[in-house]
Design a protein around this motif. Structure first.
Motif, short mmCIF file in Angstrom:
data_model
loop_
_atom_site.label_atom_id
_atom_site.label_comp_id
_atom_site.label_asym_id
_atom_site.label_seq_id
_atom_site.Cartn_x
_atom_site.Cartn_y
_atom_site.Cartn_z
N LEU A 118 0.84 -1.21 0.00
CA LEU A 118 0.00 0.00 0.00
C LEU A 118 0.87 1.26 0.00
CD1 LEU A 118 -2.83 -1.01 2.50
CD2 LEU A 118 -3.02 -0.73 0.02
N LEU A 119 1.96 1.24 0.76
CA LEU A 119 2.86 2.39 0.80
C LEU A 119 3.47 2.65 -0.59
CD1 LEU A 119 4.70 1.79 4.20
CD2 LEU A 119 3.04 3.59 3.69
N VAL A 120 3.91 1.58 -1.23
CA VAL A 120 4.49 1.73 -2.57
C VAL A 120 3.43 2.22 -3.56
CG1 VAL A 120 5.51 0.49 -4.51
CG2 VAL A 120 6.27 0.00 -2.17
N ALA A 121 2.24 1.65 -3.48
CA ALA A 121 1.17 2.04 -4.41
C ALA A 121 0.80 3.51 -4.22
CB ALA A 121 -0.05 1.15 -4.19
N ALA A 122 0.68 3.96 -2.96
CA ALA A 122 0.33 5.35 -2.70
C ALA A 122 1.42 6.29 -3.20
CB ALA A 122 0.10 5.55 -1.20
N THR A 123 2.68 5.90 -2.98
CA THR A 123 3.79 6.73 -3.43
C THR A 123 3.80 6.87 -4.95
OG1 THR A 123 5.14 6.07 -1.53
CG2 THR A 123 6.29 6.99 -3.42
N VAL A 124 3.64 5.74 -5.65
CA VAL A 124 3.65 5.78 -7.11
C VAL A 124 2.44 6.55 -7.65
CG1 VAL A 124 3.46 4.36 -9.20
CG2 VAL A 124 4.94 3.63 -7.31
N LEU A 125 1.29 6.34 -7.03
CA LEU A 125 0.06 6.99 -7.49
C LEU A 125 0.19 8.51 -7.44
CD1 LEU A 125 -2.92 6.95 -8.35
CD2 LEU A 125 -3.52 6.83 -5.92
N PHE A 126 0.62 9.03 -6.28
CA PHE A 126 0.71 10.49 -6.14
C PHE A 126 1.92 11.07 -6.87
CE2 PHE A 126 -2.08 9.56 -2.48
CZ PHE A 126 -3.09 10.45 -2.77
N ALA A 127 2.92 10.22 -7.16
CA ALA A 127 4.08 10.70 -7.91
C ALA A 127 3.73 10.93 -9.38
CB ALA A 127 5.23 9.72 -7.78
N VAL A 128 2.84 10.10 -9.92
CA VAL A 128 2.49 10.20 -11.35
C VAL A 128 1.13 10.84 -11.57
CG1 VAL A 128 3.87 8.16 -11.87
CG2 VAL A 128 1.42 7.89 -11.41
#
Length: 235
Positions: free
Chosen positions: A80-90
């Motif tokens: 979830l942490l990785v997904a949230a980071t990638v989502l808001f980064a792109v």
């Protein structure tokens, strides 16, 4: 000259530097303005990522107090942490307003919205216009607090809206409609690139003059207050 006179003269000199009264004076400008805006955008993305990650960790801690997460739960939290980071980064950046939107936006938000729109037009503008885009941006930032208390129905507000909400976008869009291959081709002695630069210069100067006119009452109030204090308290 009294201290009050010195203060008034200093205030008027400051506004004179801002107003740029067509005498060739150059206002302070930030050469890395686009970079500054890019840094702000990155900062907003990092803030969103941090908030999302903290929220996930807090939720995981709360759930962990009730039900042990185990290895599977820990892996899920990491995912979830990785997904949230990638989502808001792109996540796509906020789109600039359209010219139609500028024509209807609240007068208090108009300078900031116009600046965002103008920044979005940079890729289509020639290099000589970039400095003027930066200077117009600074003008608009100076104008923003002055419009915070301005009645939208006054003539001053109407003039501001007409210039930066209608004429500026229309002028730039007219330039963008010219085929790129013809923008450096002289027509009636001038190229479209040169006409764009000259027009942006006039708009930048007019915004400065509007700022000076809106500040006139404040300068007069300062002068009146200074004279009053001088008469009342000076030995």
């Amino acid at each position: 000259m009294s201290e009050v006179d010195d203060a008034i003269a200093s205030a008027r000199a400051s506004w004179s530097r801002i107003s740029d009264d067509r005498t060739g004076a150059v206002i302070p400008r930030t050469p890395s303005r686009a970079r500054s805006r890019q840094t702000q955008a990155i900062g907003k993305r990092l803030t969103r990522i941090a908030v999302a990650d903290v929220a996930i960790l807090i939720a995981a801690m709360v759930i962990g107090w009730i039900v042990p997460l185990g290895i599977g739960g820990a892996m899920l939290v990491m995912a979830l942490l990785v997904a949230a980071t990638v989502l808001f980064a792109v996540w796509p950046a906020e789109r600039a307003p359209t010219p139609e939107r500028l024509a209807a936006v609240d007068i208090r938000a108009l300078p900031a919205q116009t600046e965002r729109w103008l920044e979005a037009q940079r890729p289509a503008l020639p290099a000589p216009a970039m400095t003027l885009v930066d200077r117009i941006g600074l003008r608009l930032e100076t104008l923003t607090p002055q419009l915070a208390t301005l009645d939208a129905n006054t003539q001053e507000a109407v003039d501001v809206r007409k210039l930066i909400g209608e004429q500026l976008p229309a002028f730039v869009k007219d330039y963008e409609k010219v085929p790129a291959s013809l923008r450096t081709t002289p027509r009636n002695g001038r190229t479209p690139d040169a006409e764009l630069v000259d027009g942006l210069k006039l708009i930048e100067q007019e915004i400065g003059e509007m700022t000076a006119r809106l500040a006139q009452s404040d300068l007069d109030n300062l002068s009146t207050r200074g004279r009053f204090l001088e008469m009342k308290y000076k030995d």
